[in-house]
Design a protein around this motif. Structure first.
Motif, mmCIF file in Angstrom:
data_model
loop_
_atom_site.group_PDB
_atom_site.id
_atom_site.type_symbol
_atom_site.label_atom_id
_atom_site.label_comp_id
_atom_site.label_asym_id
_atom_site.label_seq_id
_atom_site.Cartn_x
_atom_site.Cartn_y
_atom_site.Cartn_z
ATOM 1 N N GLU A 285 -11.798 -0.151 15.862
ATOM 2 C CA GLU A 285 -10.309 0.113 15.085
ATOM 3 C C GLU A 285 -9.960 1.347 15.602
ATOM 4 O O GLU A 285 -9.953 2.417 15.401
ATOM 5 C CB GLU A 285 -11.246 0.513 13.878
ATOM 6 C CG GLU A 285 -10.397 0.092 12.220
ATOM 7 C CD GLU A 285 -9.771 -1.257 12.423
ATOM 8 O OE1 GLU A 285 -8.823 -1.582 10.981
ATOM 9 O OE2 GLU A 285 -10.622 -2.491 12.864
ATOM 10 N N GLU A 286 -7.894 1.291 14.410
ATOM 11 C CA GLU A 286 -7.335 2.128 14.230
ATOM 12 C C GLU A 286 -7.136 2.988 13.917
ATOM 13 O O GLU A 286 -7.273 3.147 12.676
ATOM 14 C CB GLU A 286 -6.078 1.317 14.648
ATOM 15 C CG GLU A 286 -5.326 0.828 15.764
ATOM 16 C CD GLU A 286 -4.748 1.278 16.851
ATOM 17 O OE1 GLU A 286 -4.907 2.618 17.106
ATOM 18 O OE2 GLU A 286 -5.441 1.008 18.086
ATOM 19 N N HIS A 287 -7.514 3.922 13.801
ATOM 20 C CA HIS A 287 -7.746 5.748 12.735
ATOM 21 C C HIS A 287 -6.892 6.469 13.972
ATOM 22 O O HIS A 287 -6.856 6.986 14.816
ATOM 23 C CB HIS A 287 -9.553 5.380 12.657
ATOM 24 C CG HIS A 287 -10.751 4.673 11.957
ATOM 25 N ND1 HIS A 287 -10.180 4.552 10.604
ATOM 26 C CD2 HIS A 287 -10.572 3.618 12.569
ATOM 27 C CE1 HIS A 287 -10.753 2.746 10.401
ATOM 28 N NE2 HIS A 287 -11.798 3.249 11.767
ATOM 29 N N PRO B 208 -5.359 8.330 20.232
ATOM 30 C CA PRO B 208 -4.246 8.640 21.459
ATOM 31 C C PRO B 208 -4.038 10.081 21.159
ATOM 32 O O PRO B 208 -3.394 10.356 22.315
ATOM 33 C CB PRO B 208 -3.071 7.113 21.420
ATOM 34 C CG PRO B 208 -4.160 6.497 20.615
ATOM 35 C CD PRO B 208 -5.249 7.255 19.455
ATOM 36 N N CYS B 209 -3.992 10.195 20.149
ATOM 37 C CA CYS B 209 -2.808 11.964 19.620
ATOM 38 C C CYS B 209 -3.816 12.840 20.401
ATOM 39 O O CYS B 209 -2.972 13.942 20.504
ATOM 40 C CB CYS B 209 -3.095 12.242 18.569
ATOM 41 S SG CYS B 209 -5.059 11.882 17.631
ATOM 42 N N LEU B 210 -4.731 12.395 20.792
ATOM 43 C CA LEU B 210 -5.614 14.319 21.949
ATOM 44 C C LEU B 210 -5.068 13.913 23.149
ATOM 45 O O LEU B 210 -5.708 14.333 24.406
ATOM 46 C CB LEU B 210 -7.202 13.843 21.709
ATOM 47 C CG LEU B 210 -7.912 13.719 20.657
ATOM 48 C CD1 LEU B 210 -9.515 13.426 20.957
ATOM 49 C CD2 LEU B 210 -7.909 15.445 19.998
ATOM 50 N N GLY B 211 -4.305 12.793 23.680
ATOM 51 C CA GLY B 211 -4.215 12.678 25.133
ATOM 52 C C GLY B 211 -4.844 13.197 26.331
ATOM 53 O O GLY B 211 -4.509 13.327 27.102
#
Length: 154
Positions: free
Chosen positions: A38-40, A54-57
């Motif tokens: 799930e998108e969190h 994805p914010c952790l790159g």
């Protein structure tokens, strides 16, 4: 009367005015806060870190992923007055790991900053009017008069 039409990969559904006027009988499924797909955001509803964000790159994976996770988790769960102050060793381990893989974790900006700090010079992009004024004032000999406000404002 409603009907469906398939065009290639698309499915087109035609509905009548009566279909739209009737209340929906669709049942919504409650979101599972522990669903890993799930998108969190970065922090899951239960307070855990979402390592798939994805914010952790991609930092949580790769050769230094475990060190990153240790350091980030330590900081996230820190209860110290200075948050993360007990995590210095974890961050040091992560930094040492990253230095072993400069092609994956480039440090160009840090090298530029440290070399400028050592030499005491700033690049033209970092020089502002205050720095330029200070430099020109320091170049004035002790027996000369101080510049007026109009002279230093330029």
């Amino acid at each position: 009367m409603s009907y469906c039409k398939q065009e290639g990969k698309d499915r087109i559904i035609f509905v009548t005015k009566e279909d739209h006027e009737a209340p929906s009988n669709a049942e919504l499924v409650a979101d599972d806060p522990n669903d890993p797909y799930e998108e969190h955001g970065l922090i899951l509803p239960n307070g855990d870190v979402n390592w798939n964000c994805p914010c952790l790159g991609g930092m949580a994976s790769g050769p230094c992923g475990s060190q990153f996770k240790e350091a980030f988790s330590c900081f996230h769960y820190s209860k110290e007055e200075v948050k993360g102050s007990e995590c210095i060793d974890h961050f040091r381990d992560m930094q040492e790991c990253m230095q072993k893989y400069p092609e994956l974790y480039p440090q160009d900006e840090e090298k530029d900053s440290s070399s400028q700090a050592e030499s005491g010079s700033a690049s033209p992009t970092e020089t502002d009017s205050t720095t330029a004024t200070s430099t020109s004032e320091s170049a004035i000999s002790p027996d000369s008069t101080s510049p007026t406000d109009d002279q230093t404002a330029s």
